[in-house]
Design a protein around this motif. Sequence first.
Motif, PDB file in Angstrom:
ATOM      1  N   HIS A 122       0.833  -1.199   0.000  1.00  0.00           N
ATOM      2  CA  HIS A 122       0.000   0.000   0.000  1.00  0.00           C
ATOM      3  C   HIS A 122       0.870   1.253   0.000  1.00  0.00           C
ATOM      4  O   HIS A 122       0.635   2.190  -0.775  1.00  0.00           O
ATOM      5  CB  HIS A 122      -0.942  -0.009   1.207  1.00  0.00           C
ATOM      6  N   ASN A 129       3.925   1.601  -1.056  1.00  0.00           N
ATOM      7  CA  ASN A 129       4.584   1.745  -2.360  1.00  0.00           C
ATOM      8  C   ASN A 129       3.634   2.263  -3.428  1.00  0.00           C
ATOM      9  O   ASN A 129       4.031   3.067  -4.271  1.00  0.00           O
ATOM     10  CB  ASN A 129       5.207   0.422  -2.800  1.00  0.00           C
ATOM     11  N   ALA A 130       2.389   1.800  -3.416  1.00  0.00           N
ATOM     12  CA  ALA A 130       1.408   2.281  -4.405  1.00  0.00           C
ATOM     13  C   ALA A 130       1.176   3.779  -4.227  1.00  0.00           C
ATOM     14  O   ALA A 130       1.117   4.521  -5.211  1.00  0.00           O
ATOM     15  CB  ALA A 130       0.092   1.515  -4.272  1.00  0.00           C
ATOM     16  N   GLU A 140       4.431   5.580  -5.441  1.00  0.00           N
ATOM     17  CA  GLU A 140       4.655   5.523  -6.892  1.00  0.00           C
ATOM     18  C   GLU A 140       3.607   6.273  -7.708  1.00  0.00           C
ATOM     19  O   GLU A 140       3.911   6.789  -8.776  1.00  0.00           O
ATOM     20  CB  GLU A 140       4.691   4.067  -7.350  1.00  0.00           C
ATOM     21  N   HIS A 141       2.372   6.334  -7.221  1.00  0.00           N
ATOM     22  CA  HIS A 141       1.291   6.864  -8.054  1.00  0.00           C
ATOM     23  C   HIS A 141       0.657   8.163  -7.562  1.00  0.00           C
ATOM     24  O   HIS A 141      -0.033   8.832  -8.335  1.00  0.00           O
ATOM     25  CB  HIS A 141       0.202   5.803  -8.220  1.00  0.00           C
ATOM     26  N   SER A 145      -4.446  -0.439  -3.008  1.00  0.00           N
ATOM     27  CA  SER A 145      -3.184  -0.399  -3.760  1.00  0.00           C
ATOM     28  C   SER A 145      -3.426  -0.633  -5.241  1.00  0.00           C
ATOM     29  O   SER A 145      -2.861   0.064  -6.098  1.00  0.00           O
ATOM     30  CB  SER A 145      -2.215  -1.456  -3.242  1.00  0.00           C
ATOM     31  N   GLU A 146      -4.262  -1.611  -5.541  1.00  0.00           N
ATOM     32  CA  GLU A 146      -4.579  -1.913  -6.938  1.00  0.00           C
ATOM     33  C   GLU A 146      -5.349  -0.765  -7.591  1.00  0.00           C
ATOM     34  O   GLU A 146      -5.077  -0.392  -8.733  1.00  0.00           O
ATOM     35  CB  GLU A 146      -5.377  -3.216  -7.045  1.00  0.00           C
ATOM     36  N   ILE A 161      -5.292   2.385  -6.742  1.00  0.00           N
ATOM     37  CA  ILE A 161      -4.352   3.498  -6.929  1.00  0.00           C
ATOM     38  C   ILE A 161      -3.515   3.254  -8.176  1.00  0.00           C
ATOM     39  O   ILE A 161      -3.333   4.155  -9.003  1.00  0.00           O
ATOM     40  CB  ILE A 161      -3.448   3.675  -5.685  1.00  0.00           C
ATOM     41  N   SER A 162      -3.012   2.040  -8.316  1.00  0.00           N
ATOM     42  CA  SER A 162      -2.178   1.685  -9.478  1.00  0.00           C
ATOM     43  C   SER A 162      -2.935   1.846 -10.792  1.00  0.00           C
ATOM     44  O   SER A 162      -2.337   2.146 -11.821  1.00  0.00           O
ATOM     45  CB  SER A 162      -1.663   0.257  -9.348  1.00  0.00           C
ATOM     46  N   GLU A 163      -4.251   1.648 -10.758  1.00  0.00           N
ATOM     47  CA  GLU A 163      -5.082   1.794 -11.949  1.00  0.00           C
ATOM     48  C   GLU A 163      -5.485   3.247 -12.203  1.00  0.00           C
ATOM     49  O   GLU A 163      -6.158   3.543 -13.191  1.00  0.00           O
ATOM     50  CB  GLU A 163      -6.341   0.937 -11.814  1.00  0.00           C
ATOM     51  N   ARG A 190     -12.638   5.328  -5.322  1.00  0.00           N
ATOM     52  CA  ARG A 190     -11.991   4.329  -4.467  1.00  0.00           C
ATOM     53  C   ARG A 190     -12.721   4.205  -3.140  1.00  0.00           C
ATOM     54  O   ARG A 190     -12.957   3.097  -2.653  1.00  0.00           O
ATOM     55  CB  ARG A 190     -10.514   4.680  -4.233  1.00  0.00           C
TER      56      ARG A 190
END
Length: 155
Positions: free
Chosen positions: A44, A46-47, A50-51, A116-117, A119-121, A128
């Motif tokens: 979480h 890292n997401a 990174e995003h 996390s997923e 956010i990555s999308e 969310r």
Amino acid sequence: LGGCPRTNFHLKATTTSCVFNFRETQDVVVNFLIFPFSDRLLVHTNAVKEHLIPDDLSKSKQRFVYANEADLLNLALFNKTAASWRKEHPNEKGNIRDTATIEQLVVLSNLESFNSELISEGIDSETRLQKLNQIAIRQMRIMIENRSLKKLEGK
């Protein structure tokens, strides 16, 4: 939560039916037991990094982004932010998550992974929150039903 047993958490219920589904309960518990909490938290974090956090953002502003994401999860599960919980419980030590039940902690961990997923999308925070709240409601119902059945069985 309709006909479901009452608990000490507050979630916005969207339906009145409460059905025990062993497969979903198994998935929730297996995910929690197999994938260590520290790893889920790292995923979480890292997401978010990174995003959602630009490279040039100051450390103090980065903490604000992380806090907002933590509050998004708090809203999805507890229907309140950490600050509103502290305001309601001024004499309580710790935070909102320190008072969570084991079921809530399992669901919170699952929400972190799912967020996390999302956010990555590139899904926006409002969408969310809606999705995470729906997942929290569904998973808490499963956890409550499982707990209720164990009580009926005398476990």
